[in-house]
Design a protein around this motif. Sequence first.
Motif, short mmCIF file in Angstrom:
data_model
loop_
_atom_site.label_atom_id
_atom_site.label_comp_id
_atom_site.label_asym_id
_atom_site.label_seq_id
_atom_site.Cartn_x
_atom_site.Cartn_y
_atom_site.Cartn_z
N VAL A 24 0.84 -1.20 0.00
CA VAL A 24 0.00 0.00 0.00
C VAL A 24 0.88 1.25 0.00
O VAL A 24 0.58 2.24 -0.70
CB VAL A 24 -0.96 0.00 1.21
N THR A 25 1.97 1.23 0.74
CA THR A 25 2.88 2.37 0.80
C THR A 25 3.47 2.66 -0.57
O THR A 25 3.53 3.82 -0.99
CB THR A 25 4.00 2.10 1.82
N VAL A 26 3.90 1.64 -1.28
CA VAL A 26 4.48 1.84 -2.61
C VAL A 26 3.39 2.32 -3.58
O VAL A 26 3.65 3.19 -4.42
CB VAL A 26 5.17 0.57 -3.12
N ALA A 27 2.20 1.77 -3.47
CA ALA A 27 1.11 2.24 -4.32
C ALA A 27 0.83 3.72 -4.09
O ALA A 27 0.66 4.49 -5.04
CB ALA A 27 -0.16 1.41 -4.06
N ALA A 28 0.84 4.13 -2.84
CA ALA A 28 0.64 5.55 -2.53
C ALA A 28 1.79 6.39 -3.08
O ALA A 28 1.56 7.49 -3.61
CB ALA A 28 0.51 5.74 -1.02
N GLY A 29 3.01 5.90 -2.99
CA GLY A 29 4.16 6.61 -3.55
C GLY A 29 4.04 6.79 -5.05
O GLY A 29 4.40 7.84 -5.60
N GLY A 30 3.51 5.79 -5.74
CA GLY A 30 3.29 5.90 -7.19
C GLY A 30 2.26 6.96 -7.53
O GLY A 30 2.43 7.73 -8.48
#
Length: 119
Positions: A97-103
Motif C-alpha cells: 500500500v505504501t508503494v502504491a501511494a508513492g506511485g
Amino acid sequence: MLNALTLVTGVAALLLAAWCGWAAYRDQPTKDWHFIGMAVVSLLALVQLAIGVVQLARGEKPEQGTTIFVAYLLGAFACVPAAGLMSLAERSRWGSVTVAAGGVVLAVLEVRLYDIWGG
C-alpha cells in the motif's frame, strides 16, 4: 521540460501504483519484481531530474519559479525510493500500500511539474 518524459514517468508511476495496489488487495508484501518496477520508475525520475537541471543551467526558466521547480524535481525523484524503503520495513500488505501511494504521489508531482514549467 520534455513533455513526453513527464507523461511516461507519470504513467509508469500509475502502473506501479496499480500493480502494488493489486498485491495489497491480495494481501501480499512487496516482492523483488515490485522493486524492479520501482527501480525503473526511479530511473525515469532521475533522467527527468537531470534534464531539468541541464535546462536550468542552459538558462531556461520555469514559469512559476526556479526554486519551486527544483523542489518538485527533488521530491519527484525521492518519493518512490522512500516508499520502497518504507515497504522494506513493513513486510505485510501495508508495504505494498505504501508503494502504491508513492506511485500516486509521483504521478501527481508529474502533473504539477508540467504546470510549473509552463505546460
